[in-house]
Design an enzyme around this catalytic site. Structure first.
Site, PDB file in Angstrom:
ATOM      1  N   HIS A 380       0.838  -1.203   0.000  1.00 56.60           N
ATOM      2  CA  HIS A 380       0.000   0.000   0.000  1.00 56.60           C
ATOM      3  C   HIS A 380       0.867   1.244   0.000  1.00 56.60           C
ATOM      4  O   HIS A 380       1.777   1.362   0.814  1.00 56.60           O
ATOM      5  CB  HIS A 380      -0.910  -0.023   1.244  1.00 56.60           C
ATOM      6  CG  HIS A 380      -1.943   1.059   1.238  1.00 56.60           C
ATOM      7  ND1 HIS A 380      -2.272   1.784   2.357  1.00 56.60           N
ATOM      8  CD2 HIS A 380      -2.721   1.539   0.245  1.00 56.60           C
ATOM      9  CE1 HIS A 380      -3.221   2.666   2.041  1.00 56.60           C
ATOM     10  NE2 HIS A 380      -3.514   2.536   0.769  1.00 56.60           N
ATOM     11  N   GLU A 382      -0.157   4.921   0.358  1.00 56.92           N
ATOM     12  CA  GLU A 382      -1.046   6.082   0.517  1.00 56.92           C
ATOM     13  C   GLU A 382      -0.169   7.323   0.444  1.00 56.92           C
ATOM     14  O   GLU A 382       0.854   7.399   1.129  1.00 56.92           O
ATOM     15  CB  GLU A 382      -1.784   6.012   1.864  1.00 56.92           C
ATOM     16  CG  GLU A 382      -2.646   7.225   2.180  1.00 56.92           C
ATOM     17  CD  GLU A 382      -3.715   7.515   1.128  1.00 56.92           C
ATOM     18  OE1 GLU A 382      -4.642   6.707   0.977  1.00 56.92           O
ATOM     19  OE2 GLU A 382      -3.610   8.562   0.442  1.00 56.92           O
ATOM     20  N   HIS A 450      -6.545   4.133  -5.753  1.00 56.16           N
ATOM     21  CA  HIS A 450      -7.674   4.842  -5.128  1.00 56.16           C
ATOM     22  C   HIS A 450      -7.491   6.342  -5.326  1.00 56.16           C
ATOM     23  O   HIS A 450      -6.374   6.809  -5.539  1.00 56.16           O
ATOM     24  CB  HIS A 450      -7.787   4.474  -3.650  1.00 56.16           C
ATOM     25  CG  HIS A 450      -8.530   3.190  -3.470  1.00 56.16           C
ATOM     26  ND1 HIS A 450      -9.579   3.036  -2.602  1.00 56.16           N
ATOM     27  CD2 HIS A 450      -8.384   2.002  -4.109  1.00 56.16           C
ATOM     28  CE1 HIS A 450     -10.037   1.799  -2.689  1.00 56.16           C
ATOM     29  NE2 HIS A 450      -9.328   1.145  -3.594  1.00 56.16           N
ATOM     30  N   GLU A 469     -10.561   2.858  -7.759  1.00 60.11           N
ATOM     31  CA  GLU A 469     -11.760   3.318  -7.062  1.00 60.11           C
ATOM     32  C   GLU A 469     -12.470   4.293  -8.011  1.00 60.11           C
ATOM     33  O   GLU A 469     -12.998   3.882  -9.030  1.00 60.11           O
ATOM     34  CB  GLU A 469     -11.334   3.945  -5.734  1.00 60.11           C
ATOM     35  CG  GLU A 469     -12.471   4.144  -4.762  1.00 60.11           C
ATOM     36  CD  GLU A 469     -12.006   4.857  -3.511  1.00 60.11           C
ATOM     37  OE1 GLU A 469     -12.576   4.602  -2.458  1.00 60.11           O
ATOM     38  OE2 GLU A 469     -11.086   5.704  -3.596  1.00 60.11           O
ATOM     39  N   GLU A 475     -16.198   1.934   1.724  1.00 64.27           N
ATOM     40  CA  GLU A 475     -15.732   2.713   2.876  1.00 64.27           C
ATOM     41  C   GLU A 475     -16.754   3.749   3.324  1.00 64.27           C
ATOM     42  O   GLU A 475     -16.849   4.050   4.508  1.00 64.27           O
ATOM     43  CB  GLU A 475     -14.394   3.389   2.557  1.00 64.27           C
ATOM     44  CG  GLU A 475     -14.482   4.366   1.412  1.00 64.27           C
ATOM     45  CD  GLU A 475     -13.173   5.126   1.146  1.00 64.27           C
ATOM     46  OE1 GLU A 475     -12.261   5.062   1.965  1.00 64.27           O
ATOM     47  OE2 GLU A 475     -13.098   5.795   0.099  1.00 64.27           O
TER      48      GLU A 475
HETATM   49  C1  NOJ Z   1      -9.095   6.018   0.947  1.00 60.25           C
HETATM   50  C2  NOJ Z   1      -9.191   4.689   0.276  1.00 60.25           C
HETATM   51  O1  NOJ Z   1     -10.292   4.666  -0.615  1.00 60.25           O
HETATM   52  C3  NOJ Z   1      -9.333   3.614   1.333  1.00 60.25           C
HETATM   53  O2  NOJ Z   1      -9.518   2.354   0.735  1.00 60.25           O
HETATM   54  C4  NOJ Z   1      -8.111   3.644   2.199  1.00 60.25           C
HETATM   55  O3  NOJ Z   1      -8.275   2.726   3.262  1.00 60.25           O
HETATM   56  C5  NOJ Z   1      -7.887   5.036   2.793  1.00 60.25           C
HETATM   57  N1  NOJ Z   1      -7.938   6.049   1.790  1.00 60.25           N
HETATM   58  C6  NOJ Z   1      -6.552   5.119   3.495  1.00 60.25           C
HETATM   59  O4  NOJ Z   1      -5.525   4.942   2.569  1.00 60.25           O
HETATM   60 CA    CA Z   2     -11.479   6.672  -1.395  1.00 60.17          CA
END
Ligand code: NOJ
Ligand code: CA
Length: 684
Positions: A380, A382, A450, A469, A475
């Site tokens: 991951h 982010e 995402h 996404e 979520e």
């Molecule tokens: C938004 C993403 O759509 C979600 O899947 C993720 O858990 C969070 N950001 C944190 O990265």
């Molecule tokens: Ca998102």
């Protein structure tokens, strides 16, 4: 899966070129079946307009083409038609993964070369491709003296619909697609992201989007005052307001219009993929469609944390448990969010470390354990939107994946884009997403993005672009009321027409009341969090695994919920790479039933909106002769959306092509079925 797909390939090209004399001011082309037609005309000022019709009925009336440019004269009028070329193309190409093992790419093409009659004599090409299931056209800025680069201040492309059709859309936004869908008459749509989808007053279905968005700004549309039902392209800008900064030659993305008689035919159309170029990767052996579980939903519920602490989710031990679960239950991948340092900066600096694990996450040990069990780790990245920082670390981050033999990563851009002033969907970001995709190809890493740029069929060219996404996903049920029972019945006819979505279905504990205290603490400012829940039955969650297409499909609930749950058998048995897809019944936003085939086995998913519904699922898509064991997971008599959404029943019957399975769907309910040939080894 990849090896057993059939491969047929036919190409036929014939060119007819007309050098045009002055005075010719129109050209047109029809689809192979002759029903759809694209026409280009020049008005008396030499301004180009196009129209699209079906069997003589106008779908898009005379709509403007052209550009406003910065620092030089606009390219929007004063044109003559210099030449017109017609050609035909017909091939059937094999997918690496997808909803079909192959697609037929059959179109008639018209290439119209426009030249300014006066002044600089600049050249602009409009290329249109007419398929039986829709239209695509793009602009090309060819190499030419005196035009080395352009700054596009505005793309003038119009979409003039003719009547007050019904339309499904999210409002245009340059920074997010995670917005609720609206269903209104077209006259009430002031702007939209693409794809947006219409049911015409004559009962036809249209969907407008773009294909092959490679080095350009993302397009939304906004209503024009000029006329009713008229929209103009609205491109996401650079911070200085310019929309596109390109060297010549270049091509814009295709502007597309899918056209069909039924909503289901929108889903089975290959138009967007066909308008992209073929697979560019030589070695695809590392690309594996997969179901996955992960350390994810627990984070959104406040049960575990991304950051280090007593309830840190991504620990070595917890990952090993997930790997064990995946290996035991036929899941190929495991995602771990919060494995890397930097989450304590979330929301403030958004500076993540893409290579250093938290102290309680022994990456080498986890990777070795996964390899032993033949499980793929999904890493991951982010970024919190901090693209500056990500780009600085990109090379190192992908080298690190390679070093650890990790072949999949989920990326995220949840936050305002840095450098400041940029937006998620502008050309700078389109270039960034593309840079990551190209680097990922080099390091043999599958991508799940995402907060992405929308899909436009690039996965045909780069089949490691597995999923993304780009709409409100599961979520949102953690901390909002936005996902209505209709939402997942709109997505397949809008967002997912563009490409796979990582919606992450599969929640079994639909009200999650046992975590209410933790949720309240985790989301202190979101109102009464305990009223927010997944608004479906459990059987609908199973159906969503099929109807929301993704070749990386997450079963998103916590493994502690799945462990020992009999309904998980359906997910365990499911494939996510299909040879064939059949739509059994559909109406946008109301219901959808579809059957997917992998090898000899079929998987059926059907779901309804907030209304309970009976559906007759005809098995007439099955081969004759042939008997199948059907294992049916469905809403039970006691299932109730409010009070007992998790209730379901399982039954087994034998069916053949003459059978009809009667589905009784409760409010926001569903049914999911596996079909295995009687006597096959999969029956055990
Ligand atoms: C938004 C993403 O759509 C979600 O899947 C993720 O858990 C969070 N950001 C944190 O990265
Ligand atoms: Ca998102």
């Amino acid at each position: 899966m990849i090896n057993c797909k059939s491969f047929v390939y036919v190409i036929l090209i014939c060119f007819v070129v007309f050098g045009c004399k002055p005075g010719v001011h129109e050209a047109g082309i029809s689809s192979p079946d002759g029903t759809l037609r694209f026409e280009l005309t020049l008005d008396e000022t030499g301004a180009p307009f196009y129209s699209v019709s079906k069997s003589g009925d106008t779908l898009l009336a005379s709509s403007a083409l052209g550009f406003e440019l910065k620092g030089t004269n606009d390219l929007k009028d004063g044109f003559v038609i210099r030449s017109v070329e017609e050609s035909t193309f017909d091939e059937t190409w094999e997918t690496i993964w997808g909803q079909f093992s192959s697609y037929r790419n059959h179109y008639n093409q018209l290439k119209i070369t426009l030249r300014e009659d006066q002044g600089e004599g600049r050249i602009l090409i409009v290329r249109a491709r007419m398929f039986d299931d829709g239209a695509g056209f793009r602009y090309e800025f060819p190499d030419q003296p005196g035009l080395d680069s352009v700054l596009i201040a505005d793309e003038l492309t119009e979409f003039r619909f003719t009547k007050d059709h019904k339309v499904w859309y999210t409002k245009a936004d340059f920074d997010t697609y995670e917005l609720p869908y609206h269903v209104t008459p077209l006259s009430e749509m002031s702007s939209a992201n693409t794809p947006f989808t219409l049911k015409t007053t004559d009962g036809m279905y249209l969907s407008a989007h773009e294909a092959d968005l490679t080095d350009y700004a993302g397009m939304s549309v906004k209503a024009k005052e000029a006329g009713p039902f008229t929209y103009e392209a609205d491109l996401a800008p650079w911070p200085d307001g310019v929309k596109v900064k390109n060297k010549v030659p270049f091509k814009t993305p295709w502007r597309t219009l899918q056209v069909s008689d039924t909503p289901g035919d929108l889903i089975t159309s290959g138009l967007i993929l066909n308008l992209n170029t073929p697979n560019a990767l030589e070695d695809v052996s590392w690309i594996t469609p997969m179901k996955y579980v992960g350390i994810w939903w627990s984070l959104h519920q406040g049960v575990e944390t991304w950051t280090m602490g007593p309830t840190h989710g991504a620990t070595t031990e917890n990952m090993k448990k997930h790997i064990d679960f995946a290996a035991k239950h036929n899941m190929k991948g495991v995602l771990a969010e919060g494995w890397n340092k930097g989450w304590e900066n979330w929301g403030a600096e958004n500076v993540f470390d893409f290579t250093t694990p938290y102290e309680d996450y022994d990456l080498q040990e986890v990777v070795a354990y996964a390899a032993e069990k033949d499980i793929a780790i999904i890493s991951h990245h982010e970024t919190g939107g901090n693209v500056t920082s990500y780009e600085q670390n990109l090379q190192r981050a992908f080298e690190d994946l390679e070093k650890n033999s990790i072949h999949a990563v989920k990326t995220g851009y949840a936050g305002p884009i840095q450098p400041k002033g940029h937006v998620h969907h502008n050309q700078f970001m389109v270039r960034h997403y593309r840079k990551v995709l190209e680097l990922a190809a080099k390091y043999k890493v599958m991508l799940n993005a995402h907060e992405p740029i929308k899909p436009t069929g690039i996965e045909r060219t780069f089949p490691h672009m597995m999923t993304r996404e780009g709409a409100q996903g599961m979520e949102w049920n953690g901390w909002s009321h936005d996902i209505t029972p209709d939402h997942t019945l709109i997505l397949p006819f809008t967002r997912i027409l563009a490409g796979p979505m990582d919606y992450t279905p599969g929640i079994f504990d639909l009200k999650y009341e046992s975590y209410d205290d933790k949720r309240r603490k985790w989301h202190p400012s979101r109102g009464d969090i305990t009223t927010m829940r997944v608004k479906t039955t459990l059987a609908k969650q199973l159906a969503l695994m099929i109807i929301l297409y993704s070749p990386m499909q997450m079963a998103s609930d916590m493994i502690s919920i799945y462990e020992g749950h009999p309904a998980f058998k359906f997910i365990e048995d499911l494939e996510v790479d299909y040879d064939h897809t059949v739509i059994l019944d559909a109406e946008i936003g109301d219901y959808l039933a579809m059957a997917r085939r992998t090898g000899q086995n079929w998987y059926i998913g059907a779901a309804t909106d907030g209304s309970a519904r009976e559906m007759d699922l005809k098995m007439d898509f099955l081969p004759v002769p042939g008997r199948f064991k059907a294992t049916i997971y469905e809403d039970a008599p006691e299932t109730d959306l409010e009070n007992n959404p998790g209730a379901y029943q399982v039954r087994e019957i034998e069916v053949d092509a003459s059978s009809v399975i009667k589905a009784q769907l409760k409010e926001s309910g569903g049914i999911a079925i596996t079909l295995v040939p009687v006597g096959s080894k999969d029956m055990e």
